[in-house]
Design a protein around this motif. Structure first.
Motif, PDB file in Angstrom:
ATOM      1  N   HIS A  72       4.279  -1.350   2.869  1.00 44.39           N
ATOM      2  CA  HIS A  72       3.685   0.256   3.131  1.00 44.39           C
ATOM      3  C   HIS A  72       5.211   1.278   2.304  1.00 44.39           C
TER       4      HIS A  72
ATOM      5  N   VAL B  36      -3.573   2.710   2.519  1.00 47.23           N
ATOM      6  CA  VAL B  36      -3.193   1.453   3.940  1.00 47.23           C
ATOM      7  C   VAL B  36      -4.371   0.817   4.112  1.00 47.23           C
TER       8      VAL B  36
ATOM      9  N   TYR C  56      -5.062  -2.412   5.975  1.00 44.08           N
ATOM     10  CA  TYR C  56      -4.916  -2.626   7.402  1.00 44.08           C
ATOM     11  C   TYR C  56      -5.944  -3.426   7.847  1.00 44.08           C
TER      12      TYR C  56
ATOM     13  N   SER D 195       0.780  -1.314  -0.079  1.00 44.72           N
ATOM     14  CA  SER D 195       0.263   0.183   0.198  1.00 44.72           C
ATOM     15  C   SER D 195       1.125   1.116  -0.077  1.00 44.72           C
TER      16      SER D 195
ATOM     17  N   THR E  27       2.107   8.233   7.879  1.00 42.16           N
ATOM     18  CA  THR E  27       2.271   7.264   7.636  1.00 42.16           C
ATOM     19  C   THR E  27       1.830   6.469   8.206  1.00 42.16           C
TER      20      THR E  27
END
Length: 350
Positions: free
Chosen positions: A156, A133, A137, A128, A164
């Motif tokens: 990621h 994400v 996730y 991602s 992040t």
């Protein structure tokens, strides 16, 4: 009050949710928790799916699609929203939504999920970037909590730890689970334990040595996803074990329309007694929206399927049919946000 603003044929599908918590994940991204006023109607979903939400903004009902960042086993639903420059709904959610406010939500949807596309050999690679994400996730947390044999490698790409989304949560998963490996590739050269660089084929081979044993789930900006897909193909990855999602439109849909002299067409919506003269090549969603007709336009990139409607056969040109079945296409169903009128057309809503 919000439910009265929905189209009549949507009222039975929509669920009224209440914002019960809200916090920042990064400086430009928030998460909100949504509690259903009637728990019996709290929609279950498949990890990776999205929901279309409706908000009353400046006297108008606005819809957008957002992936769910919670798991199906959580008490409340969680959405994670990144600010979009000029984004009416994302900016409203970040700047103005208050705890206790209500949101209308349609049932979860989306082919990108870990139930319809389970991993082979219980070995997963989630890739991602940015707010991509969010769905992976949700998948990763579900596998870790409800599949004791699933091994998850999470890759990621971000600018820095501060940029992040879920940085602390991902590191905690890495500490708590032997079956979870976190790889961050950062763009900024910071003093961290994570490498700095731009994801390419070499980085994939270096960071994921057992790549060919895993099922890949990818989400992020369009160009990023196209690049990753090309790296995998060049590495002879078995693409039958590759799954991807994106809410970013690839191009301006008008770019796909043959450049012809403009002509005047007639678009008719009999169920609402509407007839309007428009220029050939006009986007159907824009026309319907301008006429105040009850059409949900959420992703605006032909991905979520919320604006599905039926048009006279061969009267439109579509750049996306992503969520339509072959039977629906044969019957004349289109995605209004990615379809343009090319001859007189009759549209059926609902």
């Amino acid at each position: 009050m919000l439910s009265t603003l929905l189209a009549p044929w949507l009222k039975n599908q929509a669920v009224k949710l209440t914002c019960c918590d809200k916090w920042h994940e990064t400086e430009d991204t928030i998460s909100i928790k949504l509690a259903c006023t009637d728990e019996n109607h709290l929609a279950k979903f498949k990890p990776g799916q999205f929901v279309n939400i409706g908000l009353h903004i400046d006297g108008k009902m606005e819809y957008r699609a957002y992936s769910l960042s919670s798991t199906p086993f959580d008490t409340d639903l969680q959405l994670t929203i990144k600010r979009v420059e000029g984004g009416q709904v994302s900016n409203y959610l970040i700047d103005q939504l208050q705890i206790g406010d209500s949101i209308m939500m349609l049932p979860p949807a989306g082919e990108f999920n870990s139930v319809d596309h389970p991993p082979r050999h219980n070995k997963v690679l989630c890739i991602s970037a940015g707010c991509g994400v969010t769905p992976v996730y949700s998948m990763a947390k579900t596998w870790l909590s409800h599949n004791p044999h699933c091994d998850v490698h999470f890759l990621h790409i971000a600018r820095s730890p501060a940029h992040t989304i879920f940085f602390n949560e991902l590191e905690q998963l890495h500490r708590d689970h032997d079956r979870f490996t976190l790889s961050l590739l950062l763009k900024d050269n910071l003093q961290t334990s994570y490498p700095q660089g731009h994801l390419d084929q070499a980085w994939l081979e270096k960071l994921i040595p057992d790549l060919h044993d895993r099922t890949v789930y990818l989400c992020g900006p369009t160009q990023f996803m196209e690049d990753v897909k090309s790296y995998l193909i060049d590495l002879d990855f078995d693409m039958s074990h590759f799954h991807a999602e994106s809410f970013t439109p690839t191009t301006n849909t008008q770019d796909h329309i043959d450049k012809k002299p403009s002509q005047t067409m007639t678009l008719t919506v009999p169920s609402f007694n509407k007839t309007v003269a428009i220029e050939s090549g006009s986007n159907i969603a824009d026309v319907l929206e301008a006429q105040g007709l009850p059409l949900i336009i959420a992703c605006r990139s032909g991905i979520c399927g919320s604006c599905k409607c039926k048009a006279t056969l061969n009267s439109t040109n579509s750049t996306s049919q992503a969520t339509l079945t072959a039977d629906e296409i044969e019957q004349g169903y289109i995605l209004a946000c990615s379809s343009q009128i090319i001859s007189d057309s009759e549209i059926s809503l609902g």
